[in-house]
Design a protein around this motif. Structure first.
Motif, PDB file in Angstrom:
ATOM      1  N   UNK A  41       0.852  -1.063   0.075  1.00 29.95           N
ATOM      2  CA  UNK A  41      -0.014  -0.019  -0.205  1.00 29.95           C
ATOM      3  C   UNK A  41       0.965   1.130  -0.003  1.00 29.95           C
ATOM      4  N   UNK A  42       2.021   1.104   0.702  1.00 35.94           N
ATOM      5  CA  UNK A  42       2.841   2.456   0.778  1.00 35.94           C
ATOM      6  C   UNK A  42       3.912   2.372  -0.609  1.00 35.94           C
ATOM      7  N   UNK A  43       3.969   1.646  -1.113  1.00 35.20           N
ATOM      8  CA  UNK A  43       4.884   1.596  -2.450  1.00 35.20           C
ATOM      9  C   UNK A  43       4.181   1.945  -3.553  1.00 35.20           C
ATOM     10  N   UNK A  44       2.959   1.141  -3.792  1.00 29.20           N
ATOM     11  CA  UNK A  44       2.176   1.405  -5.189  1.00 29.20           C
ATOM     12  C   UNK A  44       1.041   2.288  -4.795  1.00 29.20           C
ATOM     13  N   UNK A  45       0.797   3.236  -5.830  1.00 35.48           N
ATOM     14  CA  UNK A  45      -0.514   4.160  -5.864  1.00 35.48           C
ATOM     15  C   UNK A  45      -1.665   3.498  -6.493  1.00 35.48           C
ATOM     16  N   UNK A  46      -1.600   2.341  -6.907  1.00 31.95           N
ATOM     17  CA  UNK A  46      -2.983   1.862  -7.262  1.00 31.95           C
ATOM     18  C   UNK A  46      -4.017   1.560  -6.349  1.00 31.95           C
ATOM     19  N   UNK A  47      -5.068   1.560  -6.314  1.00 25.98           N
ATOM     20  CA  UNK A  47      -6.243   1.324  -5.242  1.00 25.98           C
ATOM     21  C   UNK A  47      -6.093  -0.055  -4.854  1.00 25.98           C
ATOM     22  N   UNK A  48      -6.372  -0.280  -3.441  1.00 25.11           N
ATOM     23  CA  UNK A  48      -6.435  -1.471  -3.002  1.00 25.11           C
ATOM     24  C   UNK A  48      -7.560  -1.775  -2.259  1.00 25.11           C
ATOM     25  N   UNK A  49      -8.390  -2.759  -2.499  1.00 27.30           N
ATOM     26  CA  UNK A  49      -9.332  -3.008  -1.606  1.00 27.30           C
ATOM     27  C   UNK A  49      -9.565  -4.194  -0.776  1.00 27.30           C
ATOM     28  N   UNK A  50      -9.754  -4.096   0.587  1.00 30.16           N
ATOM     29  CA  UNK A  50      -9.688  -5.280   1.401  1.00 30.16           C
ATOM     30  C   UNK A  50     -10.831  -6.137   1.947  1.00 30.16           C
ATOM     31  N   UNK A  51     -10.919  -7.082   1.775  1.00 30.52           N
ATOM     32  CA  UNK A  51     -11.868  -8.057   1.942  1.00 30.52           C
ATOM     33  C   UNK A  51     -11.734  -9.137   3.080  1.00 30.52           C
ATOM     34  N   UNK A  52     -12.138  -9.185   4.146  1.00 28.04           N
ATOM     35  CA  UNK A  52     -11.639 -10.216   5.125  1.00 28.04           C
ATOM     36  C   UNK A  52     -12.818 -11.286   5.649  1.00 28.04           C
ATOM     37  N   UNK A  53     -12.420 -12.335   6.195  1.00 32.17           N
ATOM     38  CA  UNK A  53     -13.138 -13.262   6.600  1.00 32.17           C
ATOM     39  C   UNK A  53     -13.186 -13.578   8.136  1.00 32.17           C
ATOM     40  N   UNK A  54     -12.049 -12.974   8.558  1.00 29.52           N
ATOM     41  CA  UNK A  54     -11.689 -13.255   9.960  1.00 29.52           C
ATOM     42  C   UNK A  54     -12.084 -12.055  10.756  1.00 29.52           C
ATOM     43  N   UNK A  55     -12.862 -12.401  11.991  1.00 29.58           N
ATOM     44  CA  UNK A  55     -13.224 -11.199  12.712  1.00 29.58           C
ATOM     45  C   UNK A  55     -12.274 -10.219  13.200  1.00 29.58           C
ATOM     46  N   UNK A  56     -11.138 -10.736  13.539  1.00 27.82           N
ATOM     47  CA  UNK A  56     -10.100  -9.975  14.445  1.00 27.82           C
ATOM     48  C   UNK A  56      -9.745  -8.802  13.267  1.00 27.82           C
ATOM     49  N   UNK A  57      -9.772  -9.151  12.259  1.00 23.75           N
ATOM     50  CA  UNK A  57      -8.873  -8.330  11.020  1.00 23.75           C
ATOM     51  C   UNK A  57      -9.744  -7.041  10.633  1.00 23.75           C
ATOM     52  N   UNK A  58     -11.099  -6.998  11.052  1.00 26.84           N
ATOM     53  CA  UNK A  58     -11.954  -5.989  10.638  1.00 26.84           C
ATOM     54  C   UNK A  58     -11.449  -4.706  11.254  1.00 26.84           C
ATOM     55  N   UNK A  59     -10.763  -4.486  12.266  1.00 30.18           N
ATOM     56  CA  UNK A  59     -10.238  -3.279  12.475  1.00 30.18           C
ATOM     57  C   UNK A  59      -8.910  -3.013  11.777  1.00 30.18           C
ATOM     58  N   UNK A  60      -8.448  -4.076  11.682  1.00 32.37           N
ATOM     59  CA  UNK A  60      -6.897  -3.907  10.953  1.00 32.37           C
ATOM     60  C   UNK A  60      -7.200  -3.184   9.573  1.00 32.37           C
ATOM     61  N   UNK A  61      -8.222  -3.867   8.677  1.00 33.69           N
ATOM     62  CA  UNK A  61      -8.460  -3.256   7.320  1.00 33.69           C
ATOM     63  C   UNK A  61      -8.834  -1.718   7.537  1.00 33.69           C
ATOM     64  N   UNK A  62      -9.617  -1.397   8.443  1.00 37.82           N
ATOM     65  CA  UNK A  62     -10.150   0.180   8.528  1.00 37.82           C
ATOM     66  C   UNK A  62      -8.786   0.703   9.045  1.00 37.82           C
TER      67      UNK A  62
END
Length: 395
Positions: free
Chosen positions: A271-292
């Motif tokens: 995310x830091x190196x490239x300027x293309x958009x990234x979209x994060x979709x997660x299936x694990x509950x504890x990663x919901x805050x991480x993607x935010x």
């Protein structure tokens, strides 16, 4: 303040873009009752309530009896709630006895035969578009427009990783793979696809520690080097990268959710190196805050819908709170039905709209937001955020 019911009805009328489906264009509608009743997510809950794994092999009367017993035994579960609404709202049927199941089966067979059924079901829930990851599935028969294609490339990534690791000249093979993947992404741009989608297994290496491939690079390092190459190519080609994370298949015969506190941290270097958009979709509950947190830190990162084991009311409510307070609503979309027939797309979106309406109404009642802002957030989360990233324009 207006009533909760009135507000919920307004939410129900908002447009939706279903960002992740397994719908197939020439068989959008379920062919019979059992295709709806045996949807994977419901079936897991039904089997936990005693529904036999071999139900499809039972004589019809035994099968119906087993279904009704498990249906009653799982009435508290979320997918049971969805199934109930599918038949009440699309077919006007309450599932309560053998006669009602037979009536439901006939009704589904009749709707399957109608060329306008899929569009009618979509319109009833204001679903304006669907996404598929398989180009051959995108021609949606009987609907006003075809599905939007975001091609899935995880099979190619796995193939490339194995190929490089088997090679006696790994750095040179990586260069060949880089040219191959760049050509593939260039073809996607030419076809008008807005981005690519991939799942990733659990990875031990980190994007900030990998710079190309060495002669002794291990598979995890090779995988991360490939992700660097993909991100660089996506940046050059004007594509976004959609990452589906958090489902593991290597621990047993079933897919399971895997909470990993470093999952998002390890790819932050992309995310830091490239300027293309990234979209994060997660299936694990504890990663919901991480993607935010990633979307808060990096302007080119957005968060997508709730996937696999995250598709539950409790995780939705927590995730909506994380997103509301931390990131602009145009950086978040919340719909990913994972449906394999139009009826389940309808039902799961029905559930999300209810959860969204309840959540936003509570925020209004608490004085944190007003109605105008609540509706703007809802529009962005249900449709506009994904539509902008995917270049999905209303016809």
């Amino acid at each position: 303040m207006e009533s909760k019911l009135s507000f919920m009805e307004e939410i129900d009328q908002l447009d939706v873009l279903d960002t992740h489906t397994h719908l197939v264009g020439d068989r959008l509608a379920a062919k019979d009752f059992w295709e709806i009743a045996h949807y994977f997510w419901l079936n897991r809950e039904m089997q936990a309530a005693g529904y036999p794994a071999n139900a499809q092999e039972l004589p019809e009367n035994e099968r119906i009896g087993a279904f009704l017993s498990a249906y009653q035994g799982s009435r508290n579960t979320l997918m049971n709630w969805v199934l109930t609404r599918i038949f009440q709202e699309l077919y006007g049927i309450d599932l309560k006895d053998e006669r009602s199941v037979l009536e439901a089966d006939e009704a589904v067979k009749a709707s399957h035969a109608r060329s306008d059924w899929a569009q009618q079901a979509a319109d009833q829930m204001q679903i304006r578009g669907f996404v598929t990851n398989i180009p051959e599935h995108a021609a949606f028969q009987g609907m006003r427009r075809n599905a939007l294609v975001i091609p899935r490339i995880d099979g190619r990534i796995n193939e490339w990783t194995r190929r490089i690791h088997r090679s006696t000249g790994r750095p040179f093979e990586f260069e060949a793979v880089g040219a191959e993947l760049d050509e593939l992404l260039a073809s996607f741009t030419q076809k008008g696809y807005p981005g690519i989608m991939t799942t990733l297994p659990r990875y031990g290496s980190s994007a900030n520690r990998v710079d190309g491939v060495r002669a002794d690079s291990e598979p995890d390092e090779i995988l991360m080097a490939i992700m660097h190459a993909i991100s660089g190519s996506a940046e050059r080609r004007g594509l976004f990268v959609q990452l589906f994370l958090g489902v593991e298949r290597s621990w047993c015969g079933e897919a399971v959710p895997a909470n990993d506190s470093e999952r998002i941290l390890k790819i932050a270097g992309l995310f830091d190196k490239y300027h293309c958009p990234f979209e994060l979709v997660v299936a694990s509950e504890l990663n919901n805050l991480d993607v935010v947190q990633a979307a808060w830190n990096f302007p080119n990162v957005s968060v997508g819908g709730m996937w696999w084991f995250n598709f539950r009311a409790s995780t939705y409510r927590d995730a909506m709170q994380y997103r509301l307070e931390a990131i602009p609503s145009m950086k978040s979309s919340i719909i990913a039905s994972d449906a394999r027939c139009i009826e389940w797309s309808y039902g799961k979106i029905r559930l999300v709209k209810r959860l969204l309406g309840e959540f936003l109404y509570e925020r209004m009642a608490s004085g944190w937001i007003d109605k105008e802002l609540a509706l703007q957030v809802a529009k962005n989360w249900l449709h506009d955020s994904a539509a902008e990233r995917y270049r999905f324009y209303k016809s």
